[in-house]
Design a protein around this motif. Structure first.
Motif, PDB file in Angstrom:
ATOM      1  N   MET A  92     -12.959  20.460  33.569  1.00 44.45           N
ATOM      2  CA  MET A  92     -12.608  20.813  34.941  1.00 44.45           C
ATOM      3  C   MET A  92     -11.357  21.668  34.947  1.00 44.45           C
ATOM      4  N   GLN A  93     -11.365  22.678  35.797  1.00 43.05           N
ATOM      5  CA  GLN A  93     -10.187  23.524  35.969  1.00 43.05           C
ATOM      6  C   GLN A  93      -9.887  23.624  37.459  1.00 43.05           C
ATOM      7  N   VAL A  94      -8.629  23.395  37.816  1.00 42.19           N
ATOM      8  CA  VAL A  94      -8.205  23.444  39.216  1.00 42.19           C
ATOM      9  C   VAL A  94      -7.511  24.773  39.483  1.00 42.19           C
ATOM     10  N   ARG A  95      -7.884  25.410  40.575  1.00 41.31           N
ATOM     11  CA  ARG A  95      -7.292  26.690  40.949  1.00 41.31           C
ATOM     12  C   ARG A  95      -6.658  26.580  42.335  1.00 41.31           C
ATOM     13  N   LEU A  96      -5.388  26.922  42.419  1.00 41.76           N
ATOM     14  CA  LEU A  96      -4.692  26.920  43.701  1.00 41.76           C
ATOM     15  C   LEU A  96      -4.997  28.224  44.421  1.00 41.76           C
ATOM     16  N   VAL A  97      -5.505  28.122  45.644  1.00 46.98           N
ATOM     17  CA  VAL A  97      -5.937  29.280  46.416  1.00 46.98           C
ATOM     18  C   VAL A  97      -5.050  29.433  47.647  1.00 46.98           C
ATOM     19  N   SER A  98      -4.704  30.650  47.977  1.00 50.26           N
ATOM     20  CA  SER A  98      -3.867  30.919  49.145  1.00 50.26           C
ATOM     21  C   SER A  98      -4.582  30.532  50.431  1.00 50.26           C
ATOM     22  N   ASP A 100       6.995  17.163  73.095  1.00 49.00           N
ATOM     23  CA  ASP A 100       8.278  17.343  72.409  1.00 49.00           C
ATOM     24  C   ASP A 100       8.303  18.640  71.606  1.00 49.00           C
ATOM     25  N   LEU A 101       7.130  19.037  71.087  1.00 49.23           N
ATOM     26  CA  LEU A 101       7.052  20.188  70.190  1.00 49.23           C
ATOM     27  C   LEU A 101       6.641  21.480  70.889  1.00 49.23           C
ATOM     28  N   ALA A 102       6.428  21.411  72.197  1.00 49.27           N
ATOM     29  CA  ALA A 102       5.856  22.553  72.920  1.00 49.27           C
ATOM     30  C   ALA A 102       6.638  23.840  72.737  1.00 49.27           C
ATOM     31  N   ASP A 103       7.943  23.776  72.728  1.00 56.17           N
ATOM     32  CA  ASP A 103       8.761  24.988  72.632  1.00 56.17           C
ATOM     33  C   ASP A 103       9.336  25.225  71.238  1.00 56.17           C
ATOM     34  N   GLU A 104       8.920  24.410  70.290  1.00 57.48           N
ATOM     35  CA  GLU A 104       9.449  24.556  68.930  1.00 57.48           C
ATOM     36  C   GLU A 104       8.810  25.771  68.234  1.00 57.48           C
ATOM     37  N   PRO A 105       9.593  26.518  67.461  1.00 59.65           N
ATOM     38  CA  PRO A 105       8.987  27.570  66.637  1.00 59.65           C
ATOM     39  C   PRO A 105       8.203  26.934  65.499  1.00 59.65           C
ATOM     40  N   PHE A 106       7.019  27.479  65.210  1.00 59.25           N
ATOM     41  CA  PHE A 106       6.135  26.913  64.195  1.00 59.25           C
ATOM     42  C   PHE A 106       6.002  27.841  62.995  1.00 59.25           C
ATOM     43  N   VAL A 107       5.776  27.253  61.844  1.00 58.57           N
ATOM     44  CA  VAL A 107       5.377  27.993  60.650  1.00 58.57           C
ATOM     45  C   VAL A 107       3.850  27.947  60.614  1.00 58.57           C
ATOM     46  N   ALA A 108       3.212  29.101  60.626  1.00 56.43           N
ATOM     47  CA  ALA A 108       1.760  29.173  60.771  1.00 56.43           C
ATOM     48  C   ALA A 108       1.082  29.610  59.477  1.00 56.43           C
ATOM     49  N   LEU A 109      -0.192  29.277  59.353  1.00 53.37           N
ATOM     50  CA  LEU A 109      -1.025  29.829  58.307  1.00 53.37           C
ATOM     51  C   LEU A 109      -1.260  31.312  58.596  1.00 53.37           C
ATOM     52  N   PRO A 110      -1.671  32.102  57.616  1.00 52.30           N
ATOM     53  CA  PRO A 110      -1.966  33.517  57.869  1.00 52.30           C
ATOM     54  C   PRO A 110      -3.078  33.677  58.902  1.00 52.30           C
ATOM     55  N   ARG A 111      -3.102  34.797  59.591  1.00 49.36           N
ATOM     56  CA  ARG A 111      -4.132  35.038  60.608  1.00 49.36           C
ATOM     57  C   ARG A 111      -5.535  35.009  60.009  1.00 49.36           C
ATOM     58  N   ASP A 164       1.697  31.315  53.036  1.00 51.39           N
ATOM     59  CA  ASP A 164       0.430  31.328  52.320  1.00 51.39           C
ATOM     60  C   ASP A 164       0.140  30.020  51.603  1.00 51.39           C
ATOM     61  N   THR A 165       1.164  29.199  51.416  1.00 49.14           N
ATOM     62  CA  THR A 165       0.999  27.946  50.673  1.00 49.14           C
ATOM     63  C   THR A 165       1.746  26.823  51.376  1.00 49.14           C
ATOM     64  N   ALA A 166       1.379  25.597  51.043  1.00 44.32           N
ATOM     65  CA  ALA A 166       2.069  24.431  51.608  1.00 44.32           C
ATOM     66  C   ALA A 166       3.526  24.410  51.176  1.00 44.32           C
ATOM     67  N   GLU A 167       3.769  24.768  49.931  1.00 47.12           N
ATOM     68  CA  GLU A 167       5.141  24.776  49.437  1.00 47.12           C
ATOM     69  C   GLU A 167       5.991  25.793  50.192  1.00 47.12           C
ATOM     70  N   GLY A 168       5.396  26.958  50.486  1.00 45.92           N
ATOM     71  CA  GLY A 168       6.115  27.967  51.250  1.00 45.92           C
ATOM     72  C   GLY A 168       6.421  27.510  52.663  1.00 45.92           C
ATOM     73  N   ALA A 169       5.467  26.783  53.257  1.00 41.28           N
ATOM     74  CA  ALA A 169       5.680  26.281  54.617  1.00 41.28           C
ATOM     75  C   ALA A 169       6.805  25.247  54.638  1.00 41.28           C
ATOM     76  N   ILE A 170       6.806  24.331  53.670  1.00 38.29           N
ATOM     77  CA  ILE A 170       7.851  23.304  53.628  1.00 38.29           C
ATOM     78  C   ILE A 170       9.220  23.926  53.377  1.00 38.29           C
ATOM     79  N   GLU A 171       9.254  24.963  52.562  1.00 43.18           N
ATOM     80  CA  GLU A 171      10.522  25.648  52.316  1.00 43.18           C
ATOM     81  C   GLU A 171      11.051  26.276  53.598  1.00 43.18           C
ATOM     82  N   ALA A 172      10.142  26.850  54.408  1.00 41.85           N
ATOM     83  CA  ALA A 172      10.553  27.432  55.689  1.00 41.85           C
ATOM     84  C   ALA A 172      11.062  26.353  56.637  1.00 41.85           C
ATOM     85  N   VAL A 173      10.433  25.187  56.606  1.00 43.32           N
ATOM     86  CA  VAL A 173      10.888  24.075  57.438  1.00 43.32           C
ATOM     87  C   VAL A 173      12.290  23.643  57.011  1.00 43.32           C
TER      88      VAL A 173
END
Length: 314
Positions: free
Chosen positions: A125-131, A188-199, A225-234
């Motif tokens: 088995m080989q696991v590939r991380l996809v954007s 509570d989150l209605a006006d919060e800026p969000f980190v979004a997935l790509p369009r 593009d990745t979960a790690e990138g989103a958490i870093e932005a948070v």
């Protein structure tokens, strides 16, 4: 032209396709890593064997003759077919491998179950991380055999089976004003800026922005593009992001806190594969993840799982 003499070589067809696509002997020679005189000689040899002229040099440059235009689609198909045959032959002597796509850390004992199933079938088995920009998690372009995906996945050529349903949480910077609360709401989150997935993630982007649960569009401060990138932005205070309860625990770090969002419907983690892919290894992978008994009818596709259960909190 002289009359036909002998069989056509695949190399000559490959050279002809390259010249026709480039509309230039010079550019085609560069792409093929051969000299221009050698390439011209091979094309002339092809024309001699076929007994027709395939290319003309006109005022507009190199153009296909009527005979050349008739040959091109057939030549392209033969070259493509041989490429596929060659790869199949190369793989024939190797042990089978299950290619698994994922876009976030999965955990939940799922990859361990997959690994056990592949080993039982004499495979690896080989696991590939996809954007996140690929909503199919690698299935659409054939780079993986099965994938872990978060629903919804809008792709008519994919089959899915739900593996778990989990509450949606929100990740906040540790010094965020909402961080001290034990849980929050979408109000509570209605006006919060969000980190979004790509369009390009389409419906999945809207799901993780909770767009159907809002009175107005989300404020998007950044894309990741990745979960790690989103958490870093948070962590940097750029914005907040929704995530599954299980991933909230898997992605925990000191500068980020995660809280349940009490008024959101749960998210669904699924295994996905290409519709019509009834290979034994794919069927075994789905059965291992869903806990179902494999069906002896190869035409029926991987079996449906029992009623999905929520993954226990850890």
């Amino acid at each position: 032209m002289s009359s036909p003499a002998g069989d056509v070589h695949l190399r000559d067809l490959r050279y002809f396709v390259a010249v026709a696509d480039a509309a230039s002997f010079t550019r085609a020679a560069e792409a093929l890593f051969v000299s221009q005189p050698a390439l011209s000689k091979q094309i002339r040899a092809l024309e001699t064997r076929l007994g027709v002229r395939l290319l003309d040099r006109g005022a507009a440059g190199l153009v296909l003759t009527a005979e050349g235009a008739a040959l091109l689609p057939h030549a392209r198909r033969l070259v493509d077919d041989w490429t596929r045959v060659r790869e199949e032959v190369r793989r024939a002597g190797t042990a089978p491998m299950l290619l698994v796509g994922l876009q976030t850390t999965v955990g939940r004992d799922l990859t361990r179950r997959l690994l056990a199933a592949t080993r039982e079938h004499g495979a690896s088995m080989q696991v590939r991380l996809v954007s996140w920009s690929d909503a199919s998690s690698g299935l659409a372009d054939g780079s993986v055999d099965v994938a872990f995906v978060w629903l919804p996945v809008i792709a008519p050529d994919l089959e899915t089976r739900i593996l778990s349903r989990e509450p949606r949480w929100v990740a906040l910077a540790s010094d965020h004003p909402l961080a001290p609360r034990p849980e929050v709401t979408m109000t509570d989150l209605a006006d919060e800026p969000f980190v979004a997935l790509p369009r390009s993630a389409g419906a999945l982007r809207e799901f993780w922005l909770a767009s159907p649960d809002r009175g107005s569009p989300a404020v998007v401060a950044a894309e990741a593009d990745t979960a790690e990138g989103a958490i870093e932005a948070v962590a940097s205070g750029t914005g907040v992001v929704l995530l599954a309860e299980g991933n909230a625990r898997l992605l925990a770090r000191p500068d980020v806190v995660c809280r349940p969002v009490s008024d959101l419907a749960p998210c669904e983690l699924a295994v996905a594969w290409r519709r019509g892919d009834t290979r034994e290894l794919v069927r075994a992978a789905v059965a291992a993840l869903t806990g179902a008994t494999d069906d002896a009818d190869a035409g029926s596709g991987p079996p449906a799982p029992p009623t999905p259960r929520a993954t226990p909190r850890r």
